[in-house]
Design a protein around this motif. Structure first.
Motif, short mmCIF file in Angstrom:
data_model
loop_
_atom_site.label_atom_id
_atom_site.label_comp_id
_atom_site.label_asym_id
_atom_site.label_seq_id
_atom_site.Cartn_x
_atom_site.Cartn_y
_atom_site.Cartn_z
N LYS A 169 0.85 -1.19 0.00
CA LYS A 169 0.00 0.00 0.00
C LYS A 169 0.89 1.24 0.00
CE LYS A 169 -3.74 -2.27 2.56
NZ LYS A 169 -4.58 -2.24 3.78
N SER A 170 0.46 2.26 -0.75
CA SER A 170 1.26 3.49 -0.81
C SER A 170 0.34 4.70 -0.73
CB SER A 170 2.09 3.54 -2.09
OG SER A 170 1.25 3.56 -3.24
N GLU A 171 0.81 5.72 -0.05
CA GLU A 171 0.09 6.99 0.05
C GLU A 171 1.07 8.11 -0.33
OE1 GLU A 171 -1.57 7.51 3.87
OE2 GLU A 171 -2.89 5.75 3.75
N ARG A 172 0.59 9.00 -1.21
CA ARG A 172 1.46 10.08 -1.69
C ARG A 172 1.06 11.40 -1.03
NH1 ARG A 172 2.04 12.18 -7.97
NH2 ARG A 172 3.34 14.00 -7.51
N GLU A 173 2.06 12.11 -0.57
CA GLU A 173 1.81 13.42 0.04
C GLU A 173 3.07 14.27 -0.11
OE1 GLU A 173 0.58 15.45 4.34
OE2 GLU A 173 0.48 13.26 4.06
N ASP A 174 2.91 15.46 -0.71
CA ASP A 174 4.01 16.40 -0.88
C ASP A 174 5.20 15.77 -1.61
OD1 ASP A 174 2.59 18.39 0.44
OD2 ASP A 174 3.37 17.77 2.41
N GLY A 175 4.90 14.99 -2.65
CA GLY A 175 5.96 14.42 -3.47
C GLY A 175 6.66 13.23 -2.85
N VAL A 176 6.07 12.67 -1.80
CA VAL A 176 6.71 11.53 -1.11
C VAL A 176 5.69 10.41 -0.96
CG1 VAL A 176 7.75 10.75 1.04
CG2 VAL A 176 8.32 13.01 0.13
N TYR A 177 6.11 9.16 -1.25
CA TYR A 177 5.28 7.99 -1.03
C TYR A 177 5.58 7.41 0.35
CZ TYR A 177 3.85 7.56 -5.94
OH TYR A 177 3.30 7.77 -7.18
N SER A 178 4.55 7.09 1.08
CA SER A 178 4.67 6.32 2.32
C SER A 178 4.22 4.89 1.99
CB SER A 178 3.80 6.91 3.43
OG SER A 178 4.26 8.21 3.78
N ILE A 179 5.16 3.96 2.06
CA ILE A 179 4.93 2.58 1.64
C ILE A 179 4.68 1.70 2.86
CG2 ILE A 179 5.89 0.62 0.36
CD1 ILE A 179 5.44 3.09 -1.33
N THR A 180 3.71 0.80 2.71
CA THR A 180 3.46 -0.22 3.73
C THR A 180 3.45 -1.58 3.04
OG1 THR A 180 2.11 1.32 5.02
CG2 THR A 180 1.89 -1.03 5.52
N MET A 181 4.32 -2.50 3.51
CA MET A 181 4.41 -3.84 2.92
C MET A 181 4.13 -4.89 3.99
SD MET A 181 7.69 -3.65 0.31
CE MET A 181 8.87 -3.23 1.57
N PRO A 182 3.02 -5.62 3.87
CA PRO A 182 2.76 -6.71 4.82
C PRO A 182 3.75 -7.86 4.58
CG PRO A 182 1.10 -6.69 3.10
CD PRO A 182 1.92 -5.46 2.90
N VAL A 183 4.58 -8.15 5.57
CA VAL A 183 5.66 -9.13 5.41
C VAL A 183 5.11 -10.51 5.14
CG1 VAL A 183 7.56 -10.27 6.60
CG2 VAL A 183 7.28 -7.79 6.80
N GLY A 184 4.07 -10.88 5.83
CA GLY A 184 3.54 -12.24 5.69
C GLY A 184 2.94 -12.52 4.33
N HIS A 185 2.59 -11.48 3.58
CA HIS A 185 1.95 -11.66 2.27
C HIS A 185 2.86 -11.25 1.12
CE1 HIS A 185 -1.44 -11.34 5.12
NE2 HIS A 185 -2.03 -12.21 4.30
N ALA A 186 4.16 -11.10 1.44
CA ALA A 186 5.10 -10.73 0.37
C ALA A 186 5.33 -11.90 -0.55
CB ALA A 186 6.43 -10.28 0.99
N ASP A 187 5.82 -11.58 -1.75
CA ASP A 187 6.06 -12.61 -2.76
C ASP A 187 7.13 -13.58 -2.31
OD1 ASP A 187 5.89 -13.76 -5.49
OD2 ASP A 187 7.91 -12.95 -5.67
N GLY A 188 8.22 -13.04 -1.73
CA GLY A 188 9.28 -13.88 -1.17
C GLY A 188 10.16 -14.54 -2.18
N GLY A 189 9.98 -14.26 -3.46
CA GLY A 189 10.84 -14.87 -4.47
C GLY A 189 12.18 -14.18 -4.56
#
Length: 618
Positions: free
Chosen positions: A597-617
C-alpha cells in the motif's frame, strides 16, 4: 643374483657400520624401524660418532636418551614429535630449508650419505619393490651411499608413481620385524566441525587441494563431499583424504599436473589407508622435488592449501603448530605452498584454527611475540578462519586487520581484544564496540546468487570491518542517488558517522551486504537493512546498490531476503518513505510485494508492505 640371497640378520648390517658414518633413514612413516631399533640398542664400540639423517621424525625409535649418549647425532629438516625438545637441548641439528631444495642438497653432495637404510614393500616376481608411503629424497640418498640396506616390510603398500626400486640396488636386505608407524584417526568436535564448514564454503568446485593431518582435516573431508571435480596435490595422503576420494568429490580432471591422479609424497594414517593405497590407480606418489615444486603447484588452477594455525594476532601474524600433529611445520617448509598458490590462477592459502584452545583461552592474541614457530611475512596472509567466520586480510591496513580478527574471535573474548587494540593504538580512539552484538551476529545468513550478465553476488550480514568498504560505496554514488537515499545532499561520510552505521544492534536492526569477487578480494556493492520502530512488529526498510550494478535484479533480491528474515524474526509490516521521482525503488518494492500500500503526500510515497503476504521470491 637372486635377491633372496641378500637377506641377512640385522646384526650383520650393524657390523658394516664404522665410526663417523652418515646414515640416511627413511622418513616418517617409512622409517625402517627394525634397523633403527637395532642401531639404537647396540652396545658395539664401533657404533659411535654417527650422524643420522632423517627428513621428518615421527617414531619412538630415536629417543632423547639415545641422543643424549652422544653416540648418535640427528640431522633433520623439520621439527616434530621428539625433535623439538632435542633441538632445544642442542642434541639435534635442524637445517631450515624449503622442501623443494632438499633434493638438490642430496644430489650435489652437500649432504653426504655413507649408508642408506630404506624400507620397501615386498618385491614382485621381477624383483621390483615400492618405496611405498614416503617418497622424498630416498633415491638421491641411495645413489650417493656406498652401502644401501633395504628393510622389506609386508605391510608397506605398493603405490604407483615414482616409487619403484629394484632389489639389485641394495647391498643387503632384511625382513622387518616391526609394523610401520601408524596414525590413528584424529578425534574432532563441534568447534572443528563449524570451522571446517567455514573453510569448505571458501573452496570452490574444481579446486585443487592440499591436506595435512589433524582434527581439522577429519572434519573438512566430511564438509567437502558435496563438492565437484576436486583435485589433490598434497604433501600427505591421509584417511580423511581417502574418504573424500571415495565419496566421488575428487576426480582430478581439472588439474594440469598428473591429471586424473591424486598425488602426494607421504602417507600418514591407519592400516585401512595403507590397504586402500595398495595398487590403487587413483593415486600416485612423487618425490618432494615434484610435489613441493611451486611451479608444479601453480600449474593447477584453484590451488587451495589449508594450514592449521596454533595462534594468530590482531595484525595477522601466525604461530604454527609443532610436534607430532604437524607434518609441514616450519615457515620455510610452507614457502613452496605460498609461492605455488600465488602462481596458481585463483590459488589461495587458508589458515584455520578454533577461536579457543582446549583450556578455553583465546587463540587470537593482541601479540604473538612470546610464541615459538612464528610464520612471519604477515603481508602474505590473505585469509584466517575460525568457527565464527573468515577474516579476509588481503589489502587491509593494520587497523582494518585488527577489526577483522576481533570479529572472528570467540564472542566472549572480543571486548578484551578490542580494549587491548585501542591501547595499542591499532584502532581509532573513538572506535565503538557493541558487546551484545558479538553474541547476536546472524552467522547463518550466507547466500550467493547469480544475476543478469552472469554477475555473482555473495550476501552476508554487515560487519564493523565493512566500514571502509561502505565509505567507498557512499562516495561512488551520484548526488541524485544520495538524495534518494537520505532525502538531502550529504557530501562527506567520516569515520564517526560510518562506524555508527556498521555497528549493528541486532536486536532491532538487520543489515545485509552484497559483495562481488572472490572471497578475500570481494568488493561491497550493495546494502539493505530494516530498523524496527517502537513496536517489534513494524520496521523501516532501505536498500542501496552501486549504480554500476543497477537493473540486474540485486535490489529486488535483497528486499526479498529482508522480507524473509523479517518474517522469521517476527516483523509483520515493513514501511518505507520514497521520493515520487524515485520510480526505480518503487518498482523494486512492488515486485517484491505486489499487494503493498502506498500513500502520496508532498511528493513523497509512504509505503506499507505486509511481510507475511510478500512474494518472497528471488
Amino acid at each position: 643374483m637372486n635377491w633372496k640371497q641378500k637377506i641377512i640378520d640385522p646384526d650383520i648390517v650393524m657390523k658394516k657400520i664404522r665410526p663417523g658414518m652418515s646414515i640416511f633413514l627413511g622418513t616418517g612413516v617409512s622409517e625402517p624401524r627394525t634397523l633403527v631399533k637395532r642401531l639404537m640398542s647396540s652396545n658395539s664400540r664401533k657404533l659411535v660418532d654417527l650422524e643420522l639423517i632423517q627428513l621428518v621424525n615421527f617414531s619412538d625409535t630415536i629417543s632423547l636418551k639415545t641422543l643424549d649418549s652422544h653416540k648418535y647425532r640427528l640431522k633433520t629438516f623439520s621439527s616434530g614429535n621428539m625433535v623439538n625438545k632435542a633441538i632445544t637441548r642442542g642434541l639435534v641439528d635442524l637445517i631450515p630449508i624449503r622442501f623443494k631444495r632438499l633434493h638438490r642438497l642430496f644430489e650435489s653432495g652437500l649432504i653426504q650419505v655413507d649408508v642408506a637404510f630404506i624400507q620397501v614393500s615386498p618385491p614382485d616376481d621381477s624383483g621390483t619393490a615400492s618405496l611405498g608411503i614416503s617418497i622424498d629424497v630416498a633415491r638421491a640418498a641411495m645413489e650417493q651411499a656406498s652401502f644401501v640396506v633395504g628393510e622389506i616390510n609386508p605391510k608397506i603398500p605398493r603405490i604407483f608413481g615414482d616409487t619403484f626400486v629394484n632389489m639389485s640396488e641394495f647391498d643387503m636386505l632384511i625382513y622387518s620385524q616391526d609394523d610401520p608407524v601408524y596414525f590413528e584417526r584424529w578425534e574432532t568436535g563441534p568447534a572443528f566441525d563449524r570451522l571446517a564448514s567455514r573453510i569448505a564454503s571458501l573452496i570452490q568446485d574444481k579446486s585443487c587441494i592440499a591436506f595435512s593431518i589433524g582434527p581439522l582435516f577429519e572434519s573438512l573431508s566430511k564438509k567437502l563431499v558435496n563438492k565437484h571435480h576436486l583435485g589433490v596435490h598434497s604433501p600427505v595422503f591421509t584417511d580423511a583424504l581417502m574418504d573424500l576420494v571415495k565419496s566421488g568429490a575428487v576426480t582430478n580432471l581439472y588439474k594440469n599436473v598428473s591429471q586424473g591422479k591424486s598425488i602426494a609424497s607421504y602417507a600418514f594414517g591407519t592400516p585401512a589407508l595403507m590397504a586402500w593405497l595398495d595398487r590403487n590407480h587413483l593415486v600416485e606418489f612423487q618425490g618432494i622435488q615434484t610435489v613441493f615444486d611451486p611451479v608444479n603447484i601453480g600449474k593447477n588452477p584453484g590451488f587451495v592449501a589449508v594450514i592449521p594455525a596454533r595462534k594468530v594476532d590482531l595484525s595477522g601474524r601466525i604461530v604454527l603448530h609443532h610436534g607430532r600433529g604437524n607434518v609441514i611445520s616450519g615457515p620455510m617448509e610452507l614457502m613452496d605452498s605460498f609461492l605455488g598458490a600465488q602462481i596458481s590462477k585463483g590459488g589461495r592459502i587458508i589458515f584455520g584454527l578454533p577461536s579457543r584452545n582446549l583450556n578455553n583461552h583465546s587463540n587470537i592474541k593482541p601479540s604473538i611475540k612470546r610464541y615459538h614457530n612464528q610464520l612471519g611475512f604477515e603481508e602474505s596472509i590473505d585469509m584466517v578462519v575460525t568457527e565464527y567466520g573468515a577474516a579476509m586480510l588481503n589489502g587491509l591496513s593494520i587497523r582494518e586487520r585488527a577489526q577483522a580478527m576481533i570479529e572472528i574471535a570467540h564472542p566472549d573474548d572480543r571486548m578484551a581484544l578490542f580494549n587491548r587494540a585501542k591501547k595499542k593504538n591499532m584502532l581509532y580512539p573513538d572506535q565503538i564496540f557493541l558487546k551484545e552484538s558479538s553474541h547476536l551476529y546472524p552467522h547463518e545468513i550466507h547466500e550467493q546468487q547469480t544475476f543478469k550478465n552472469g554477475v555473482k553476488v555473495r550476501f552476508r550480514p554487515i560487519k564493523p570491518s565493512d566500514e571502509e568498504q561502505m565509505r567507498r560505496l557512499f562516495y561512488r554514488f551520484s548526488d541524485e542517488a544520495i538524495y534518494y537515499r537520505y532525502f538531502y545532499c550529504i557530501t562527506t561520510m567520516p569515520h564517526s558517522k560510518m562506524q555508527e552505521y556498521v555497528n549493528i544492534d541486532w536486536n532491532h536492526t538487520m543489515s545485509v551486504v552484497g559483495l562481488v569477487g572472490e572471497p578475500g578480494e570481494g568488493i561491497l556493492i550493495a546494502e539493505a537493512r530494516y530498523l524496527k520502530g517502537e513496536s517489534d512488529l513494524m520496521a523501516e526498510i532501505a536498500v542501496i546498490v552501486d549504480e554500476k550494478y543497477n537493473n540486474l535484479g540485486i535490489a529486488t533480491y535483497m528486499v526479498n531476503l529482508l522480507l524473509k528474515l523479517g518474517k522469521e524474526r517476527g516483523v509483520e509490516v515493513f514501511t518505507a518513505t520514497v521520493l515520487f521521482s524515485n520510480y526505480k525503488i518503487m518498482k523494486v518494492f512492488k515486485k517484491a510485494c505486489p499487494n503493498l500500500k502506498s500513500e502520496r503526500e508532498d511528493g513523497v510515497y509512504s509505503i506499507t508492505m505486509p511481510v507475511g503476504h510478500a512474494d518472497g521470491g528471488g
